[in-house]
Design a protein around this motif. Structure first.
Motif, PDB file in Angstrom:
ATOM      1  N   VAL A 273       1.969   2.680  -4.290  1.00 28.59           N
ATOM      2  CA  VAL A 273       0.965   3.096  -5.270  1.00 28.59           C
ATOM      3  C   VAL A 273       1.141   4.574  -5.537  1.00 28.59           C
ATOM      4  CG1 VAL A 273      -1.496   3.404  -5.715  1.00 28.59           C
ATOM      5  CG2 VAL A 273      -0.670   1.294  -4.654  1.00 28.59           C
ATOM      6  N   LEU A 274       1.252   4.958  -6.800  1.00 31.53           N
ATOM      7  CA  LEU A 274       1.388   6.350  -7.232  1.00 31.53           C
ATOM      8  C   LEU A 274       0.055   6.817  -7.796  1.00 31.53           C
ATOM      9  CD1 LEU A 274       4.856   6.141  -8.979  1.00 31.53           C
ATOM     10  CD2 LEU A 274       4.310   7.740  -7.167  1.00 31.53           C
ATOM     11  N   LEU A 275      -0.503   7.871  -7.210  1.00 36.98           N
ATOM     12  CA  LEU A 275      -1.739   8.483  -7.710  1.00 36.98           C
ATOM     13  C   LEU A 275      -1.354   9.777  -8.402  1.00 36.98           C
ATOM     14  CD1 LEU A 275      -4.039   7.931  -4.575  1.00 36.98           C
ATOM     15  CD2 LEU A 275      -3.739   6.441  -6.569  1.00 36.98           C
ATOM     16  N   CYS A 276      -1.373   9.788  -9.731  1.00 30.95           N
ATOM     17  CA  CYS A 276      -0.887  10.927 -10.511  1.00 30.95           C
ATOM     18  C   CYS A 276      -2.010  11.471 -11.398  1.00 30.95           C
ATOM     19  CB  CYS A 276       0.297  10.525 -11.388  1.00 30.95           C
ATOM     20  SG  CYS A 276       1.725   9.954 -10.435  1.00 30.95           S
TER      21      CYS A 276
ATOM     22  N   GLY B 258       8.300   7.297  -9.310  1.00 32.00           N
ATOM     23  CA  GLY B 258       7.978   5.883  -9.443  1.00 32.00           C
ATOM     24  C   GLY B 258       8.980   5.128 -10.294  1.00 32.00           C
ATOM     25  N   ARG B 259       9.525   5.774 -11.329  1.00 32.51           N
ATOM     26  CA  ARG B 259      10.530   5.116 -12.162  1.00 32.51           C
ATOM     27  C   ARG B 259      11.775   4.766 -11.351  1.00 32.51           C
ATOM     28  NH1 ARG B 259      14.446   7.912 -15.040  1.00 32.51           N
ATOM     29  NH2 ARG B 259      13.172   9.809 -14.930  1.00 32.51           N
TER      30      ARG B 259
ATOM     31  N   VAL C  32      11.392  -1.885  -5.990  1.00 34.39           N
ATOM     32  CA  VAL C  32      10.116  -1.688  -5.297  1.00 34.39           C
ATOM     33  C   VAL C  32       8.978  -2.042  -6.248  1.00 34.39           C
ATOM     34  CG1 VAL C  32       8.644  -0.011  -4.112  1.00 34.39           C
ATOM     35  CG2 VAL C  32      11.133   0.113  -3.869  1.00 34.39           C
ATOM     36  N   GLU C  33       7.953  -2.697  -5.727  1.00 37.09           N
ATOM     37  CA  GLU C  33       6.754  -2.986  -6.512  1.00 37.09           C
ATOM     38  C   GLU C  33       5.936  -1.696  -6.634  1.00 37.09           C
ATOM     39  OE1 GLU C  33       5.925  -5.671  -8.035  1.00 37.09           O
ATOM     40  OE2 GLU C  33       7.277  -7.174  -7.219  1.00 37.09           O
ATOM     41  N   VAL C  34       5.907  -1.110  -7.843  1.00 42.34           N
ATOM     42  CA  VAL C  34       5.259   0.179  -8.072  1.00 42.34           C
ATOM     43  C   VAL C  34       4.019  -0.028  -8.932  1.00 42.34           C
ATOM     44  CG1 VAL C  34       5.536   2.516  -8.967  1.00 42.34           C
ATOM     45  CG2 VAL C  34       7.477   1.347  -7.914  1.00 42.34           C
ATOM     46  N   ILE C  35       2.919   0.591  -8.504  1.00 43.63           N
ATOM     47  CA  ILE C  35       1.668   0.583  -9.265  1.00 43.63           C
ATOM     48  C   ILE C  35       1.288   2.038  -9.523  1.00 43.63           C
ATOM     49  CG2 ILE C  35      -0.744  -0.140  -9.317  1.00 43.63           C
ATOM     50  CD1 ILE C  35      -0.058  -2.340  -7.333  1.00 43.63           C
ATOM     51  N   LEU C  36       1.217   2.430 -10.789  1.00 42.31           N
ATOM     52  CA  LEU C  36       0.930   3.809 -11.185  1.00 42.31           C
ATOM     53  C   LEU C  36      -0.517   3.918 -11.643  1.00 42.31           C
ATOM     54  CD1 LEU C  36       1.618   6.734 -12.049  1.00 42.31           C
ATOM     55  CD2 LEU C  36       2.450   5.776 -14.220  1.00 42.31           C
TER      56      LEU C  36
ATOM     57  N   PRO D  63      -4.101  -3.091   2.281  1.00 41.14           N
ATOM     58  CA  PRO D  63      -3.193  -1.951   2.499  1.00 41.14           C
ATOM     59  C   PRO D  63      -1.828  -2.199   1.867  1.00 41.14           C
ATOM     60  CG  PRO D  63      -4.325  -2.525   4.529  1.00 41.14           C
ATOM     61  CD  PRO D  63      -4.633  -3.613   3.546  1.00 41.14           C
ATOM     62  N   VAL D  64      -1.264  -1.148   1.297  1.00 41.97           N
ATOM     63  CA  VAL D  64       0.069  -1.200   0.714  1.00 41.97           C
ATOM     64  C   VAL D  64       1.046  -0.545   1.677  1.00 41.97           C
ATOM     65  CG1 VAL D  64      -0.800  -1.254  -1.650  1.00 41.97           C
ATOM     66  CG2 VAL D  64      -0.346   0.938  -0.544  1.00 41.97           C
ATOM     67  N   ASP D  65       2.324  -0.518   1.291  1.00 47.47           N
ATOM     68  CA  ASP D  65       3.340   0.046   2.181  1.00 47.47           C
ATOM     69  C   ASP D  65       3.356   1.574   2.154  1.00 47.47           C
ATOM     70  OD1 ASP D  65       5.139  -2.363   3.188  1.00 47.47           O
ATOM     71  OD2 ASP D  65       4.628  -2.749   1.101  1.00 47.47           O
ATOM     72  N   LEU D  66       3.086   2.175   0.981  1.00 49.04           N
ATOM     73  CA  LEU D  66       3.161   3.634   0.873  1.00 49.04           C
ATOM     74  C   LEU D  66       2.321   4.081  -0.314  1.00 49.04           C
ATOM     75  CD1 LEU D  66       4.511   6.307   1.869  1.00 49.04           C
ATOM     76  CD2 LEU D  66       6.326   5.873   0.198  1.00 49.04           C
ATOM     77  N   VAL D  67       1.666   5.222  -0.141  1.00 44.65           N
ATOM     78  CA  VAL D  67       0.913   5.879  -1.214  1.00 44.65           C
ATOM     79  C   VAL D  67       1.547   7.235  -1.463  1.00 44.65           C
ATOM     80  CG1 VAL D  67      -1.307   6.837  -1.931  1.00 44.65           C
ATOM     81  CG2 VAL D  67      -1.225   4.666  -0.698  1.00 44.65           C
ATOM     82  N   ILE D  68       1.879   7.526  -2.728  1.00 45.72           N
ATOM     83  CA  ILE D  68       2.441   8.825  -3.111  1.00 45.72           C
ATOM     84  C   ILE D  68       1.371   9.579  -3.877  1.00 45.72           C
ATOM     85  CG2 ILE D  68       4.251   9.992  -4.418  1.00 45.72           C
ATOM     86  CD1 ILE D  68       6.076   7.663  -3.883  1.00 45.72           C
TER      87      ILE D  68
END
Length: 476
Positions: free
Chosen positions: A306-309, A322-323, A330-334, A371-376
Motif C-alpha cells: 500500500v502506497l500512502l502518497c 509503486g509503478r 506486486v499487488e500495489v494499492i495507491l 494486514p498487508v505485506d508492506l506500507v510505503i
C-alpha cells in the motif's frame, strides 16, 4: 608296550574345529582310549595348560615327529618295533597300527633324524627350519597325503610369536612423551626454542609476515581513509557504512542547493524521480522476500503493498516506486486524495501508474482492513508541514499505524518532531538529512549525482556505495 612311546613328540590332528596339537606323549590309556600330551602347542601356539588329554573319537590323524625313548625290542616273527595299541576313530576296524614310520631292528635311536617342534616366539634364529622338512614330507608321502606338510608350513609361518609379545601392553603415554610438541611448533613458526632443530635459511618462516584472512588482499596498499566525504555545511549528525566509511549529514537547504546544481547540469526532476523509483522499489522487493517470494511458481501468493502518497514531490517519488513494483508483479494499492490540487510531477507519475495493474483509491475506507505485506509512506512534505492537520492525512496515518504492517518511509522531513507514521526503514536521497532519533533503520539511495557536481558545491566526495545503489547507514 605303551610305555615305550612315552616321551615321543607327536602331532595330533583333531579336524577343523579343534585344530592341530603337538607335544610330548605323557600317558596312553588303553581302557579309556585316551592319550595325553604335556607342554602342548595348539596350532603352533603354546597352550596355557601344561597337559592336554585326547579321546580317540576326536583324533583324525596322529603323526610321530620325534621318538625319544625308542628301544629295539624285536618281537617274534617281526623285524619292527610295535607302537602303542591306541586306535583312532579313522582306524577302527583296521589292523592295529600307528602312523609312525616302521623302525627296523638294525636301526638305533641315533639313526632317526630328530624333528623338533618349531616355536618362532621362543627362538630368534631359523637354524631348525631346514631340518624339519625331510621326515614330514616322507611320512606324508607314505600316507598318500601332503596336508601335513602344508599344515606344518602354515604353523611355522603364522603360528608362533604372539603369546609373549601380547603379555606387555603398548605404552601410549610413554611413546607420546617422546614427541616434543613445543619444539615442533616452534620449528614450524621459525621461533626456535629448546629442543628444536635449526632450519636451513631457505626454509625458515618469516615470523614478521602478517596473517591474512580469506577475504583480505595480500597485496600491500595505502591505508584506508574512512572520512572520504566532507561537507561545507554540516547537518549536525554523522552516519557510517558497514565498512566504516563516514557519511555526514547536510541541512535541508544545502541539500536543495545540491539538487538544483545537479539539475542545471542535466539531472532533471524526471530523471531523479525515475532513479528514486527504481532504487526504492528494489529495496522494497528485497524487504518483501526477493527471489524467495516473487517466482513464477508462487503467483498465488503475490505480496501486497500500500502506497500512502500526498499531492507533492515526495508523493510523486512514492508513485514512481509503486509503478516499478507493479511492473514486477506486486499487488500495489495507491492512496492519493483527488480533492487536493497536486503538482505537475504528481500528475505525470499518476498517468504512468494508471497504465499498470496497480489500483488507485482516494478514500481510506477502500484500503484493506487486513494486514498487508508492506506500507510505503510518502505523506510528509518538507515545505508543507501543515499537512498533518488535514483530516485525510490523519486518517491515512491512523490506518498505517493500526494495520500492523512494516513501514518504509521515503525521504521523510527533518526535525526533532515525531513522525506521524512509525517507520521501520527510512530511505534518504544522495546525502542523509539530520533525521530525528527514532528506531527506524536508515538507508541511503544513490540518485546519480556526478562527482564534479559535488565538488562544485564544495563537497569533497568519494562514493560510499561500492557495487550497490542502496546501502545501510548506522548512527555514529
Amino acid at each position: 608296550m605303551a610305555s615305550d612311546w612315552l616321551g615321543s613328540v607327536v602331532s595330533i590332528n583333531c579336524g577343523l574345529t579343534l585344530g592341530v596339537y603337538q607335544g610330548e606323549v605323557s600317558s596312553v590309556n588303553h581302557a579309556s582310549q585316551t592319550i595325553s600330551l604335556k607342554q602342548p602347542y595348539h596350532n603352533g601356539t603354546k597352550c596355557p595348560v601344561s597337559e592336554v588329554t585326547f579321546s580317540s573319537m576326536d583324533i583324525k590323524e596322529l603323526k610321530f615327529l620325534d621318538i625319544q625313548n625308542t628301544v629295539n625290542k624285536p618281537s617274534s616273527g617281526q623285524g619292527a618295533a610295535r607302537g602303542p595299541s591306541l586306535t583312532t576313530a579313522g582306524q577302527r576296524g583296521q589292523s592295529n597300527r600307528t602312523t609312525r614310520p616302521p623302525v627296523t631292528s638294525s636301526s638305533t635311536h641315533s639313526d632317526i633324524p630328530p624333528i623338533t617342534i618349531l616355536n618362532r616366539a621362543s627362538t630368534g634364529s631359523s637354524k631348525n627350519r631346514g631340518v624339519t622338512q625331510s621326515t614330514p614330507k616322507k611320512n606324508s608321502a607314505r600316507n598318500g597325503s601332503t596336508s601335513g606338510l602344508v599344515r606344518l608350513k602354515d604353523d611355522e609361518c603364522f603360528g608362533g610369536g604372539t603369546d609373549e609379545d601380547m603379555e606387555t601392553d603398548f605404552d601410549f603415554e610413554g611413546n607420546l612423551a617422546l614427541f616434543n610438541k613445543a619444539a615442533f611448533f616452534s620449528q614450524i613458526n621459525g621461533t626456535g626454542g629448546h629442543g628444536s632443530r635449526s632450519q636451513p635459511p631457505s626454509t625458515q618462516v618469516n615470523q614478521h609476515s602478517p596473517s591474512y584472512r580469506h577475504d583480505e588482499n595480500v597485496l600491500e596498499g595505502k591505508p584506508v581513509i574512512y572520512r572520504q566525504i566532507t561537507v561545507p555545511q554540516h547537518g549536525g549528525k554523522e552516519y557510517c557504512t558497514d565498512s566504516g566509511l563516514v557519511v555526514p549529514s547536510v541541512t535541508y537547504e544545502f541539500h536543495q542547493h545540491l539538487l538544483a546544481t545537479a539539475e542545471r547540469w542535466g539531472l532533471t526532476l524526471e530523471r531523479r524521480l525515475e532513479m528514486i523509483g527504481v532504487c526504492s522499489s528494489q529495496m522494497a522487493l528485497t524487504l518483501l522476500g526477493g527471489p524467495n517470494r516473487l517466482t513464477p511458481k508462487n503467483v498465488h501468493q503475490r505480496p501486497t503493498v500500500v502506497l500512502l502518497c500526498g499531492p507533492h514531490l515526495q508523493g510523486a517519488q512514492g508513485i514512481s516506486c509503486g509503478r516499478h513494483l507493479a511492473n514486477h508483479g506486486v499487488e500495489v494499492i495507491l492512496f492519493l486524495p483527488n480533492f487536493v490540487k497536486s503538482q505537475e510531477a504528481v500528475t505525470s507519475e499518476v498517468n504512468l501508474y494508471s497504465r499498470t495493474s496497480g489500483q488507485q483509491v482516494a478514500s481510506i475506507k477502500e484500503l484493506p482492513a487486513s494486514p498487508v505485506d508492506l506500507v510505503i509512506n510518502c505523506l510528509d512534505c518538507h515545505e508543507k508541514p501543515m499537512l498533518k492537520e488535514k483530516s485525510w492525512y490523519q486518517s491515512a496515518a491512523e490506518w498505517a499505524n493500526q494495520n500492523r504492517a512494516p513501514v518504509l518511509s521515503i525521504d521523510p522531513p527533518v526535525g526533532e518532531q515525531l513522525q506521524s507514521v512509525e517507520a521501520k526503514w527510512t530511505l534518504s536521497l544522495g546525502l542523509p538529512l539530520p533525521l530525528a532519533e527514532t528506531d527506524s533503520r536508515v538507508y541511503l539511495c544513490d540518485i546519480g549525482i556526478p562527482k564534479l557536481v559535488f565538488q562544485e558545491v564544495g563537497i569533497r566526495y568519494l562514493s560510499p556505495f561500492g557495487c550497490k545503489f542502496v546501502i545501510p547507514l548506522h548512527r555514529a
